[in-house]
Design a protein around this motif. Sequence first.
Motif, PDB file in Angstrom:
ATOM      1  N   MET A   1      27.903  52.477  11.684  1.00 61.77           N
ATOM      2  CA  MET A   1      27.072  53.549  12.241  1.00 61.77           C
ATOM      3  C   MET A   1      27.881  54.835  12.255  1.00 61.77           C
ATOM      4  O   MET A   1      29.014  54.844  12.740  1.00 61.77           O
ATOM      5  CB  MET A   1      26.630  53.188  13.653  1.00 61.77           C
ATOM      6  CG  MET A   1      25.758  54.247  14.319  1.00 61.77           C
ATOM      7  SD  MET A   1      25.280  53.740  15.977  1.00 61.77           S
ATOM      8  CE  MET A   1      24.226  55.105  16.454  1.00 61.77           C
ATOM      9  N   ARG A   2      27.302  55.876  11.722  1.00 64.16           N
ATOM     10  CA  ARG A   2      27.993  57.156  11.707  1.00 64.16           C
ATOM     11  C   ARG A   2      27.554  57.990  12.911  1.00 64.16           C
ATOM     12  O   ARG A   2      26.361  58.171  13.158  1.00 64.16           O
ATOM     13  CB  ARG A   2      27.708  57.913  10.413  1.00 64.16           C
ATOM     14  CG  ARG A   2      28.443  59.244  10.295  1.00 64.16           C
ATOM     15  CD  ARG A   2      28.475  59.742   8.861  1.00 64.16           C
ATOM     16  NE  ARG A   2      29.329  58.870   8.046  1.00 64.16           N
ATOM     17  CZ  ARG A   2      29.528  59.049   6.738  1.00 64.16           C
ATOM     18  NH1 ARG A   2      28.921  60.033   6.097  1.00 64.16           N
ATOM     19  NH2 ARG A   2      30.324  58.228   6.085  1.00 64.16           N
ATOM     20  N   ILE A   3      28.546  58.460  13.659  1.00 62.75           N
ATOM     21  CA  ILE A   3      28.279  59.264  14.846  1.00 62.75           C
ATOM     22  C   ILE A   3      29.008  60.594  14.724  1.00 62.75           C
ATOM     23  O   ILE A   3      29.957  60.736  13.949  1.00 62.75           O
ATOM     24  CB  ILE A   3      28.729  58.548  16.134  1.00 62.75           C
ATOM     25  CG1 ILE A   3      30.231  58.212  16.065  1.00 62.75           C
ATOM     26  CG2 ILE A   3      27.903  57.303  16.383  1.00 62.75           C
ATOM     27  CD1 ILE A   3      30.784  57.650  17.335  1.00 62.75           C
ATOM     28  N   ALA A   4      28.557  61.582  15.493  1.00 61.43           N
ATOM     29  CA  ALA A   4      29.197  62.887  15.502  1.00 61.43           C
ATOM     30  C   ALA A   4      29.425  63.336  16.936  1.00 61.43           C
ATOM     31  O   ALA A   4      28.615  63.059  17.826  1.00 61.43           O
ATOM     32  CB  ALA A   4      28.347  63.916  14.758  1.00 61.43           C
ATOM     33  N   LEU A   5      30.538  64.007  17.157  1.00 57.59           N
ATOM     34  CA  LEU A   5      30.851  64.608  18.447  1.00 57.59           C
ATOM     35  C   LEU A   5      30.839  66.120  18.259  1.00 57.59           C
ATOM     36  O   LEU A   5      31.620  66.655  17.460  1.00 57.59           O
ATOM     37  CB  LEU A   5      32.233  64.167  18.950  1.00 57.59           C
ATOM     38  CG  LEU A   5      32.402  62.697  19.367  1.00 57.59           C
ATOM     39  CD1 LEU A   5      32.437  61.780  18.149  1.00 57.59           C
ATOM     40  CD2 LEU A   5      33.676  62.523  20.189  1.00 57.59           C
ATOM     41  N   ALA A   6      29.940  66.793  18.962  1.00 58.00           N
ATOM     42  CA  ALA A   6      29.794  68.241  18.832  1.00 58.00           C
ATOM     43  C   ALA A   6      30.515  68.914  20.000  1.00 58.00           C
ATOM     44  O   ALA A   6      29.961  69.069  21.089  1.00 58.00           O
ATOM     45  CB  ALA A   6      28.323  68.639  18.809  1.00 58.00           C
ATOM     46  N   GLN A   7      31.762  69.260  19.784  1.00 57.25           N
ATOM     47  CA  GLN A   7      32.589  69.891  20.815  1.00 57.25           C
ATOM     48  C   GLN A   7      32.297  71.383  20.819  1.00 57.25           C
ATOM     49  O   GLN A   7      32.750  72.128  19.949  1.00 57.25           O
ATOM     50  CB  GLN A   7      34.066  69.623  20.541  1.00 57.25           C
ATOM     51  CG  GLN A   7      35.018  70.226  21.575  1.00 57.25           C
ATOM     52  CD  GLN A   7      36.427  69.742  21.388  1.00 57.25           C
ATOM     53  OE1 GLN A   7      36.754  68.619  21.737  1.00 57.25           O
ATOM     54  NE2 GLN A   7      37.293  70.594  20.832  1.00 57.25           N
ATOM     55  N   GLU A 242      39.800  73.670  20.196  1.00 58.62           N
ATOM     56  CA  GLU A 242      38.765  74.625  19.833  1.00 58.62           C
ATOM     57  C   GLU A 242      37.451  73.916  19.471  1.00 58.62           C
ATOM     58  O   GLU A 242      37.430  72.714  19.244  1.00 58.62           O
ATOM     59  CB  GLU A 242      39.238  75.477  18.658  1.00 58.62           C
ATOM     60  CG  GLU A 242      39.471  74.702  17.365  1.00 58.62           C
ATOM     61  CD  GLU A 242      40.748  73.888  17.352  1.00 58.62           C
ATOM     62  OE1 GLU A 242      40.847  72.983  16.490  1.00 58.62           O
ATOM     63  OE2 GLU A 242      41.635  74.133  18.204  1.00 58.62           O
ATOM     64  N   PRO A 243      36.331  74.643  19.422  1.00 57.09           N
ATOM     65  CA  PRO A 243      35.065  74.024  19.028  1.00 57.09           C
ATOM     66  C   PRO A 243      35.167  73.368  17.660  1.00 57.09           C
ATOM     67  O   PRO A 243      35.910  73.813  16.782  1.00 57.09           O
ATOM     68  CB  PRO A 243      34.094  75.210  18.997  1.00 57.09           C
ATOM     69  CG  PRO A 243      34.680  76.214  19.937  1.00 57.09           C
ATOM     70  CD  PRO A 243      36.171  76.069  19.774  1.00 57.09           C
ATOM     71  N   GLY A 244      34.385  72.293  17.479  1.00 57.84           N
ATOM     72  CA  GLY A 244      34.399  71.593  16.196  1.00 57.84           C
ATOM     73  C   GLY A 244      33.411  70.448  16.196  1.00 57.84           C
ATOM     74  O   GLY A 244      32.855  70.073  17.240  1.00 57.84           O
ATOM     75  N   LEU A 245      33.187  69.886  15.024  1.00 59.17           N
ATOM     76  CA  LEU A 245      32.304  68.740  14.860  1.00 59.17           C
ATOM     77  C   LEU A 245      33.120  67.601  14.256  1.00 59.17           C
ATOM     78  O   LEU A 245      33.685  67.743  13.170  1.00 59.17           O
ATOM     79  CB  LEU A 245      31.132  69.089  13.943  1.00 59.17           C
ATOM     80  CG  LEU A 245      30.078  67.989  13.751  1.00 59.17           C
ATOM     81  CD1 LEU A 245      29.244  67.823  15.019  1.00 59.17           C
ATOM     82  CD2 LEU A 245      29.166  68.319  12.567  1.00 59.17           C
ATOM     83  N   LEU A 246      33.193  66.486  14.972  1.00 62.38           N
ATOM     84  CA  LEU A 246      33.940  65.323  14.516  1.00 62.38           C
ATOM     85  C   LEU A 246      32.937  64.247  14.099  1.00 62.38           C
ATOM     86  O   LEU A 246      32.076  63.856  14.893  1.00 62.38           O
ATOM     87  CB  LEU A 246      34.828  64.793  15.641  1.00 62.38           C
ATOM     88  CG  LEU A 246      35.677  63.557  15.337  1.00 62.38           C
ATOM     89  CD1 LEU A 246      36.706  63.855  14.260  1.00 62.38           C
ATOM     90  CD2 LEU A 246      36.353  63.054  16.610  1.00 62.38           C
TER      91      LEU A 246
END
Length: 270
Positions: A1-7, A242-246
């Motif tokens: 399962m692919r997940i993303a963390l939107a910091q 800093e902000p980012g998308l993992l």
Amino acid sequence: MRIALAQISSTPDPEENLAEVGRRARDAAAAGARLVVFPEATMCCFGVPLGPVAEPLDGPWASRVREVAAGAGITVAAGMFTPSGDGRVRNTLLVTGAGVDTHYDKIHMFDAFGFAESDTVAPGTEPVTVDVPDAAGAGTGTARVGLTTCYDVRFPGLYQRLADTGAALLVVPASWGAGEGKREQWELLVRARALDTGSFVVACDQADPTTVGREHGKAPTGIGYSLVAGPRGEVVDALGAEPGLLVVDVDPAAAERVREQIPVLRNRRF
């Protein structure tokens, strides 16, 4: 399962934050993620009066998050504030999209380090899990996801309760307070909860506001360093301040295998 963390680094403006939710959700979907986790207080940063900001779950802000999730074809988990009925608000995690629509009210109030969340926020009472589609399209499976928020991460019993119900992924949206040793505590606690339960722990913090030209102030406004911990307590991947998308691929079946090898849930006595 692919997940993303939107910091992200939330501002006091819910409309501005909603636009960021839209951008990051579309980016996560384009990267193939089925679930995108935003921080606690995505709707509005801490440090401002929350009563005027709070809206019900069928109000405009939550409704527009549903529209974002539907448009992107992804499940979105985002922190918001809802009225509690006693003059305070609830610290609510909205999870919506791809056939999912539920919420979790933060149980453990952050009454620590000189901050009293319970003065303005009423606690929730019930642990919550949700079954999230693990791939696009019809006829696919689901992954059971346990919902927690920020200060909850200091209380292993909640995580074990969620794992007992079959959750192999445990999400922790946060707006972690800055201070001496707090980054070390954040990572240690996330990894410890993974070990306590043989789970993947997906911990998405607010970005450090100083990286975008703002100040921390007295409220917990985030330090960044979002991470995914694996069921053996390892760091699978992480962001900086800093902000980012993992974007990370996780395998719930791997958590089940670790639970068989190291059966801490089955072996515990207290």
